[in-house]
Enzyme design. Structure first.
Site, PDB file in Angstrom:
ATOM      1  N   LYS A  18       0.637  -1.228   0.193  1.00  0.00           N
ATOM      2  CA  LYS A  18      -0.185  -0.124  -0.281  1.00  0.00           C
ATOM      3  C   LYS A  18       0.604   1.179  -0.410  1.00  0.00           C
ATOM      4  O   LYS A  18       1.544   0.997  -0.061  1.00  0.00           O
ATOM      5  CB  LYS A  18      -0.900   0.301   1.204  1.00  0.00           C
ATOM      6  CG  LYS A  18      -0.724   0.094   2.471  1.00  0.00           C
ATOM      7  CD  LYS A  18       0.276   1.504   2.911  1.00  0.00           C
ATOM      8  CE  LYS A  18       0.824   1.377   4.241  1.00  0.00           C
ATOM      9  NZ  LYS A  18       1.192   2.351   5.314  1.00  0.00           N
ATOM     10  N   GLY A 106       9.710  -0.838   5.062  1.00  0.00           N
ATOM     11  CA  GLY A 106       9.498   0.875   4.049  1.00  0.00           C
ATOM     12  C   GLY A 106       8.314   1.504   4.299  1.00  0.00           C
ATOM     13  O   GLY A 106       8.628   2.148   3.449  1.00  0.00           O
ATOM     14  N   ALA A 109       3.990  -1.948   4.559  1.00  0.00           N
ATOM     15  CA  ALA A 109       2.996  -3.181   5.008  1.00  0.00           C
ATOM     16  C   ALA A 109       3.074  -3.860   4.270  1.00  0.00           C
ATOM     17  O   ALA A 109       2.155  -4.884   4.596  1.00  0.00           O
ATOM     18  CB  ALA A 109       1.470  -2.312   4.717  1.00  0.00           C
ATOM     19  N   ASP A 145      -3.438  -1.230   9.024  1.00  0.00           N
ATOM     20  CA  ASP A 145      -2.470  -1.628   8.358  1.00  0.00           C
ATOM     21  C   ASP A 145      -3.427  -3.030   7.772  1.00  0.00           C
ATOM     22  O   ASP A 145      -3.468  -3.439   6.154  1.00  0.00           O
ATOM     23  CB  ASP A 145      -1.851  -1.512   7.120  1.00  0.00           C
ATOM     24  CG  ASP A 145      -0.645  -0.952   7.372  1.00  0.00           C
ATOM     25  OD1 ASP A 145      -1.762   0.324   7.963  1.00  0.00           O
ATOM     26  OD2 ASP A 145       0.377  -0.638   7.502  1.00  0.00           O
TER      27      ASP A 145
HETATM   28  P1  ATP Z   1       3.604  -0.125   7.986  1.00  0.00           P
HETATM   29  O1  ATP Z   1       4.072   0.265   6.710  1.00  0.00           O
HETATM   30  O2  ATP Z   1       2.730  -1.266   8.296  1.00  0.00           O
HETATM   31  O3  ATP Z   1       3.922   0.510   9.361  1.00  0.00           O
HETATM   32  P2  ATP Z   1       6.817  -1.464   6.496  1.00  0.00           P
HETATM   33  O4  ATP Z   1       6.038  -1.782   5.789  1.00  0.00           O
HETATM   34  O5  ATP Z   1       7.190  -0.263   7.457  1.00  0.00           O
HETATM   35  O6  ATP Z   1       4.806  -1.221   8.275  1.00  0.00           O
HETATM   36  P3  ATP Z   1       7.638  -4.248   7.423  1.00  0.00           P
HETATM   37  O7  ATP Z   1       8.033  -4.993   6.362  1.00  0.00           O
HETATM   38  O8  ATP Z   1       5.973  -4.699   8.107  1.00  0.00           O
HETATM   39  O9  ATP Z   1       7.601  -2.254   7.616  1.00  0.00           O
HETATM   40  O10 ATP Z   1       8.011  -4.332   8.148  1.00  0.00           O
HETATM   41  C1  ATP Z   1       7.919  -4.405  10.091  1.00  0.00           C
HETATM   42  C2  ATP Z   1       8.933  -4.831  10.438  1.00  0.00           C
HETATM   43  O11 ATP Z   1       7.692  -6.113  10.859  1.00  0.00           O
HETATM   44  C3  ATP Z   1      10.395  -5.402  10.740  1.00  0.00           C
HETATM   45  O12 ATP Z   1      11.032  -5.174  10.931  1.00  0.00           O
HETATM   46  C4  ATP Z   1      10.317  -6.688  10.445  1.00  0.00           C
HETATM   47  O13 ATP Z   1      11.077  -7.227  10.505  1.00  0.00           O
HETATM   48  C5  ATP Z   1       8.991  -7.258  11.488  1.00  0.00           C
HETATM   49  N1  ATP Z   1       8.512  -9.276  10.167  1.00  0.00           N
HETATM   50  C6  ATP Z   1       7.481  -9.607  11.062  1.00  0.00           C
HETATM   51  N2  ATP Z   1       7.146 -10.454  10.434  1.00  0.00           N
HETATM   52  C7  ATP Z   1       6.878  -9.795   9.019  1.00  0.00           C
HETATM   53  C8  ATP Z   1       7.156 -10.253   7.345  1.00  0.00           C
HETATM   54  N3  ATP Z   1       6.428 -11.140   6.472  1.00  0.00           N
HETATM   55  N4  ATP Z   1       7.940  -9.472   6.203  1.00  0.00           N
HETATM   56  C9  ATP Z   1       7.784  -8.646   6.602  1.00  0.00           C
HETATM   57  N5  ATP Z   1       8.408  -7.940   7.763  1.00  0.00           N
HETATM   58  C10 ATP Z   1       7.760  -8.941   8.980  1.00  0.00           C
END
Ligand code: ATP
Length: 313
Positions: A18, A106, A109, A145
């Site tokens: 997203k 990043g 989500a 999310d």
């Molecule tokens: P958001 O946009 O929802 O705030 P994000 O995209 O910034 O999240 P994610 O990629 O969801 O961040 O990763 C956040 C943390 O979740 C990472 O540090 C990772 O170690 C942990 N994590 C646990 N399971 C997963 C997974 N299946 N994929 C990615 N990260 C994961």
């Protein structure tokens, strides 16, 4: 790229990332969360999650970002699958293969996407007969999310982002995502947002989505949408990672209709006029050396959906 075979009998679910077209962050609540008003768009960067019965719980990482995800019980896909198993008293363990193409930490989500995919895959594998509302209720317990990632498309989110309302929108939008090597922690970005607001003694109004953004989506006009992109977490992301501001400004200078940090960052999302314009922008950004990893995508796309199932449906 790691290659991992799909196990016989596996259910595979494809799930999008997203971008927040607008993210308004209200004051910090007593439970530590912030009230949000956001408009999500699902975009065509996808993970694929495959679940199959196995004699113990295991995560098999594959794909572009395979080495960046936990392979133990902390993995959000495992947490989602275990939640379903507990709730419906299914006494089975699973092998969960994650083809990871959504950037990790990043602001897109990625973890929530894998949780949503695991919910849909387990529902199918175990034939639970849940409808989308029941899945959405489970999804909300896993992360703010996750409900949006289940539904995909465009949607407005309130509460912590988990309460969804439909958005009238037309058209397809073309994006370039500039991805950083190292992620930003979502809690750290919110903490920095609170710190900056306190330092500046800022008045924090109740968050509301702007009429300009809703009008831009209704008309399908990319220039209007580009001008309406907004993220209240951007100052915090820029404060923690000053080079992101330079990257955002460069993308706009190179012809993007708008540039915004995606969610809690550090991915910077650039909206372009067309598919061709997204190619041109990628070339300019790559040549600028401000960012090595660039991905093009379009939105909106569908939410989590089954692509392979031994049940044949
Ligand atoms: P958001 O946009 O929802 O705030 P994000 O995209 O910034 O999240 P994610 O990629 O969801 O961040 O990763 C956040 C943390 O979740 C990472 O540090 C990772 O170690 C942990 N994590 C646990 N399971 C997963 C997974 N299946 N994929 C990615 N990260 C994961």
């Amino acid at each position: 790229m790691t290659v991992a075979p799909t196990l016989p009998g596996a259910v595979t679910v494809r799930v999008p990332a997203k971008v927040n077209l607008e993210l308004r962050v209200g004051p910090r609540r007593s439970d530590g969360f912030h009230t949000l008003a956001t408009v999500y768009q699902a975009v065509s960067l996808h993970d694929e999650v495959s679940v199959a019965r196995w004699d113990e719980w295991q995560v098999v990482p594959a794909g572009t970002y395979a080495d960046r995800i936990p392979t133990d019980g902390d993995n959000l896909a495992v947490r989602a699958a275990r939640l379903v198993a507990e709730r419906w008293a299914v006494d089975e363990s699973l092998s969960i293969r994650i083809d990871k193409d959504i950037p990790v930490a990043g602001g897109m989500a990625g973890g929530s996407a894998d949780a949503a995919a695991a919910l849909v895959a387990c529902e199918q594998l175990w034939g639970l007969g849940l409808d989308r509302d029941e899945l959405a209720e489970l999804a909300a317990t896993l992360g703010s999310d996750v409900p949006f990632i289940l539904s995909g498309g465009n949607a407005m989110g309130s509460g912590r982002g988990e309460q969804l309302a439909p958005v009238l929108a037309r058209g397809t939008f073309h994006w370039v995502f500039a991805i950083s090597d190292t992620g930003l922690s979502t809690p750290e970005v919110y903490a920095e947002c609170d710190r900056l607001r306190e330092r500046d003694d800022a008045d924090v109004p109740d968050p509301r989505v702007s009429p300009e953004l809703m009008a831009a989506l209704r008309s399908g006009d990319p220039a209007a949408l580009g001008a309406a992109l907004h993220n209240d977490l951007e100052p915090a992301a820029f404060s923690l990672r000053p080079q992101l501001r330079e990257l955002r400004d460069a993308g706009v200078e190179f012809g993007a209709l708008g540039g915004v940090v995606s969610g809690s960052g550090p991915t910077v999302a650039f909206l372009t006029e067309s598919h061709e314009a997204s190619l041109d922008l990628s070339v300019s950004l790559a040549a600028s050396d401000l960012c090595r990893d660039l991905r093009r995508a379009k939105g909106p796309v569908h939410g989590a959906h089954v692509v392979t199932s031994p049940r044949g449906d």
